[in-house]
Design a protein around this motif. Structure first.
Motif, PDB file in Angstrom:
ATOM      1  N   GLU A 132       0.560  -0.992   0.228  1.00 31.95           N
ATOM      2  CA  GLU A 132      -0.411  -0.297   0.048  1.00 31.95           C
ATOM      3  C   GLU A 132       0.500   0.969   0.087  1.00 31.95           C
ATOM      4  O   GLU A 132       0.465   2.128  -0.238  1.00 31.95           O
ATOM      5  CB  GLU A 132      -0.513   0.038   1.322  1.00 31.95           C
ATOM      6  CG  GLU A 132      -1.960  -1.020   1.724  1.00 31.95           C
ATOM      7  CD  GLU A 132      -2.942  -0.887   2.712  1.00 31.95           C
ATOM      8  OE1 GLU A 132      -3.528   0.101   2.653  1.00 31.95           O
ATOM      9  OE2 GLU A 132      -2.342  -1.581   3.254  1.00 31.95           O
ATOM     10  N   ASP A 135       1.916   1.668  -3.352  1.00 34.42           N
ATOM     11  CA  ASP A 135       1.029   2.384  -4.686  1.00 34.42           C
ATOM     12  C   ASP A 135       1.163   3.193  -4.055  1.00 34.42           C
ATOM     13  O   ASP A 135       0.340   4.541  -4.773  1.00 34.42           O
ATOM     14  CB  ASP A 135       0.017   1.101  -4.237  1.00 34.42           C
ATOM     15  CG  ASP A 135       0.141  -0.117  -4.884  1.00 34.42           C
ATOM     16  OD1 ASP A 135       1.251   0.139  -4.963  1.00 34.42           O
ATOM     17  OD2 ASP A 135      -0.384  -1.126  -4.290  1.00 34.42           O
ATOM     18  N   ARG A 138       3.436   5.771  -6.401  1.00 34.53           N
ATOM     19  CA  ARG A 138       3.077   5.682  -7.486  1.00 34.53           C
ATOM     20  C   ARG A 138       1.695   6.551  -7.159  1.00 34.53           C
ATOM     21  O   ARG A 138       1.694   7.307  -8.823  1.00 34.53           O
ATOM     22  CB  ARG A 138       3.252   4.476  -7.847  1.00 34.53           C
ATOM     23  CG  ARG A 138       4.802   3.686  -7.491  1.00 34.53           C
ATOM     24  CD  ARG A 138       4.632   2.343  -8.563  1.00 34.53           C
ATOM     25  NE  ARG A 138       5.946   2.069  -8.642  1.00 34.53           N
ATOM     26  CZ  ARG A 138       6.489   1.034  -7.809  1.00 34.53           C
ATOM     27  NH1 ARG A 138       6.372   0.596  -6.474  1.00 34.53           N
ATOM     28  NH2 ARG A 138       7.548   0.570  -7.604  1.00 34.53           N
TER      29      ARG A 138
END
Ligand code: GLV
Length: 346
Positions: A132, A135, A138
């Motif tokens: 998580e 991510d 990103r």
């Protein structure tokens, strides 16, 4: 009939490999056998092609993506050994092989520590929200350091409950000592060596589910363990629990797990295996931020996968050349295979 298995009368036995293997392993087979193989590393041999290709084979080296059942055995009338490149062999109808005097071998030990590392990778990544977090960066979703941003749960000092305490479970338990964890386990039988070495305490399944912060499933898939974890079991877990499955997908009722994770009990799951593999982005688990999912990577290091392939090759060759296979699963069939002297013992 002399010559039927290819080993009698000086003829080389015929081996079929259901996947392109690391060269080192392939050479072990090629040195002793006439070799045919499915020439792809990444795609399983199609069923029709497999059934055609094993017709002449005295032995077959299989992967967990190959179903070895009555139909396979009917298509492989000369086959005396199935060398599975995996420690698990739920892809194989063991009873049918044994009944027909066909030896099954597997690849234990060489993957134990590598798989235990992967269990820890899942425990840590899930509890500390590593995927998580990655991510979030990103997706440009990291606003600022904030007191409770992506907070997880501690591994150090918590309680680890192992369901299944074989070789890999024991290797996981050893690592837990370095993390100051309280250890408990549930298994078909008590394992005094594990208790003596790690201080792990035996628990009933239900008590383990209720008391553990991390519940790690490492049981083989059998009729008894199929569907072992369902809605009732997830409801017993702590709302802060992390569930890890590195065994086989069907040990878990996946629809129940999806529902349980949506409700937040267990808090999160780390999964290496799935009911029907492979899965993709459209799978319900892929939409859940509290599911850390990886594609059956338990033993996936260069060294270990090479060792597994080589061990499977050694098992195959030993069985086909009158040697002693290192890892027989059905010993009675092993004896039958060794004494058959070229005639099939079905
Ligand atoms: C992999 O899942 C194995 O059983 O070796």
């Amino acid at each position: 009939m002399a010559g039927d298995n290819g080993a009698a009368g000086g003829a080389r036995p015929r081996a079929y490999l259901t996947r392109a293997l690391p060269e080192e392993a392939r050479q072990v087979v090629a040195a002793a056998c006439d070799l045919a193989e499915w020439n792809s590393e990444s795609s399983p041999v199609p069923r029709d092609e497999l059934l055609r290709a094993v017709h002449d084979a005295d032995g077959v080296l299989t992967l967990l993506t190959d179903r070895v059942d009555e139909q396979f055995l009917d298509a492989a009338p000369k086959c005396r050994v199935v060398a599975n490149m995996a420690v698990g062999y739920d892809n194989v109808d063991l009873e049918a092989l044994t009944r027909r005097g066909v030896l099954l071998t597997n690849t234990p030990d060489v993957l134990t520590e590598t798989t235990a590392d992967l269990v820890w990778a899942l425990m840590l990544a899930t509890a500390r929200r590593i995927v998580e977090g990655s991510d979030a960066i990103r997706a440009n979703a990291w606003g600022a350091w904030s007191p409770m941003f992506l907070t997880g749960y501690d591994v150090y000092g918590s309680t680890l409950g192992l369901v299944g305490a074989g070789r890999i479970g024991t290797a996981v338990a050893r690592r837990a000592q370095g993390f100051g964890m309280t250890l408990c386990y549930h298994n078909r039988n008590r394992v005094p060596a594990l208790e003596a070495e790690t201080g792990a305490e035996y628990r009933s399944f239900e008590r383990l589910l209720r008391e553990s912060d991390f519940i790690v499933c490492l049981v083989p898939l059998t009729e008894q363990t199929c569907g072992l974890f369902g809605a009732a079991e997830f409801a017993m877990m702590k709302p802060t629990a992390v569930f890890v499955n590195a065994a086989r997908g069907p040990v878990v009722r996946e629809a129940d797990l999806v529902e349980a994770l949506r409700r937040g009990r267990p808090w999160a799951a780390g999964l290496d295996v799935f009911e029907r593999e492979p899965i993709g982005a459209d799978h319900p688990l892929a939409a859940l931020p509290n599911a850390t999912i990886v594609p059956h990577l338990g033993s996936a290091t260069v060294r270990t996968r090479t060792a597994m392939a080589t061990l499977a090759a050694r098992n195959l060759v030993a069985a086909l050349t009158g040697g002693k296979p290192p890892n027989p699963v059905n010993r009675a069939a092993n004896q039958a295979a060794q004494t058959s002297e070229g005639s099939k013992s079905r």
